[in-house]
Write a protein that holds these residues in place. Sequence first.
Motif, PDB file in Angstrom:
ATOM      1  N   ALA A  35       0.832  -1.211   0.000  1.00  0.00           N
ATOM      2  CA  ALA A  35       0.000   0.000   0.000  1.00  0.00           C
ATOM      3  C   ALA A  35       0.866   1.259   0.000  1.00  0.00           C
ATOM      4  O   ALA A  35       0.473   2.299  -0.534  1.00  0.00           O
ATOM      5  N   SER A  36       2.071   1.174   0.567  1.00  0.00           N
ATOM      6  CA  SER A  36       2.960   2.346   0.639  1.00  0.00           C
ATOM      7  C   SER A  36       3.482   2.743  -0.748  1.00  0.00           C
ATOM      8  O   SER A  36       4.004   3.840  -0.918  1.00  0.00           O
ATOM      9  N   GLU A  39       1.855   5.938  -1.772  1.00  0.00           N
ATOM     10  CA  GLU A  39       1.918   7.081  -0.847  1.00  0.00           C
ATOM     11  C   GLU A  39       2.455   8.371  -1.452  1.00  0.00           C
ATOM     12  O   GLU A  39       1.945   9.440  -1.153  1.00  0.00           O
ATOM     13  N   THR A  42       0.231  12.364  -5.541  1.00  0.00           N
ATOM     14  CA  THR A  42      -0.721  13.416  -5.185  1.00  0.00           C
ATOM     15  C   THR A  42      -1.767  13.517  -6.286  1.00  0.00           C
ATOM     16  O   THR A  42      -1.481  13.282  -7.456  1.00  0.00           O
ATOM     17  N   LEU A  52      -2.768  11.022  -2.088  1.00  0.00           N
ATOM     18  CA  LEU A  52      -3.759  10.000  -2.452  1.00  0.00           C
ATOM     19  C   LEU A  52      -4.497   9.475  -1.221  1.00  0.00           C
ATOM     20  O   LEU A  52      -5.711   9.268  -1.267  1.00  0.00           O
ATOM     21  N   ASN A  53      -3.758   9.307  -0.092  1.00  0.00           N
ATOM     22  CA  ASN A  53      -4.403   8.737   1.100  1.00  0.00           C
ATOM     23  C   ASN A  53      -5.423   9.672   1.752  1.00  0.00           C
ATOM     24  O   ASN A  53      -6.081   9.295   2.709  1.00  0.00           O
ATOM     25  N   GLN A  54      -5.555  10.911   1.226  1.00  0.00           N
ATOM     26  CA  GLN A  54      -6.583  11.814   1.754  1.00  0.00           C
ATOM     27  C   GLN A  54      -7.856  11.810   0.913  1.00  0.00           C
ATOM     28  O   GLN A  54      -8.827  12.478   1.249  1.00  0.00           O
ATOM     29  N   THR A  57      -8.745   4.992   0.023  1.00  0.00           N
ATOM     30  CA  THR A  57      -8.117   3.972   0.858  1.00  0.00           C
ATOM     31  C   THR A  57      -7.429   2.971  -0.060  1.00  0.00           C
ATOM     32  O   THR A  57      -8.031   2.503  -1.025  1.00  0.00           O
ATOM     33  N   VAL A  58      -6.170   2.645   0.249  1.00  0.00           N
ATOM     34  CA  VAL A  58      -5.423   1.688  -0.566  1.00  0.00           C
ATOM     35  C   VAL A  58      -5.312   0.376   0.199  1.00  0.00           C
ATOM     36  O   VAL A  58      -4.893   0.365   1.355  1.00  0.00           O
ATOM     37  N   THR A  59      -5.718  -0.731  -0.443  1.00  0.00           N
ATOM     38  CA  THR A  59      -5.600  -2.049   0.173  1.00  0.00           C
ATOM     39  C   THR A  59      -4.865  -2.988  -0.773  1.00  0.00           C
ATOM     40  O   THR A  59      -4.714  -2.695  -1.967  1.00  0.00           O
ATOM     41  N   VAL A  68      -7.757   0.564  -4.883  1.00  0.00           N
ATOM     42  CA  VAL A  68      -7.893   1.927  -4.375  1.00  0.00           C
ATOM     43  C   VAL A  68      -9.383   2.255  -4.315  1.00  0.00           C
ATOM     44  O   VAL A  68     -10.054   2.337  -5.343  1.00  0.00           O
TER      45      VAL A  68
END
Length: 186
Positions: A35-36, A39, A42, A52-54, A57-59, A68
């Motif tokens: 998932a990182s 990170e 943008t 992206l994490n805002q 959700t990334v799994t 995503v």
Amino acid sequence: MAETFSLEALKTRMQKSIASLKDELAGLRTGRASASLLEPITVEAYGSRMPLNQVATVTVPEPRMLSVQVWDRSMAGAVERAIRDSGLGLNPASEGAVIRVPLPELNQERRKELTKVAHNYAEQARVAVRHIRRDGMDLLKKLEKDGTISQDDSRVKADQVQKATDSSVAEIDQILSVKEQEIMQV
């Protein structure tokens, strides 16, 4: 207020540079999904650039697949575009608010490119550590010139700064070596 020299403060700044390197290297892809990996990306969202994490959700549902989940369905196109344009060599496929990102097998050429990127990150971290060292040495020279510390104290502290710098650079090299092996492992 007079400036004071703190070896601990310098070491803390050096550790922050190393932590930053670890974060950047975590985003470099190896053979496994993480998932990182996404990170650093943008997304152009709501009139500004957001991580992206805002906006999603990334799994990791499978070893070679990222999923995503976009919170606002209208952002799916922008998120997909950001992943595609990230330079990570990924080709996302949108399914409504869920974007699937399959991770292609790394070929030898791509592995070498990723190794070069890792070397660049490591060099940036080394430069940051050297800048911190220079700041410390400059402060010691200034304090010695002002008469705040003796020449002997200055020399002892300068040696300590150099040792801290050497150990930080060695740690950076070690982290790079581990990441390089991870990338080149087939």
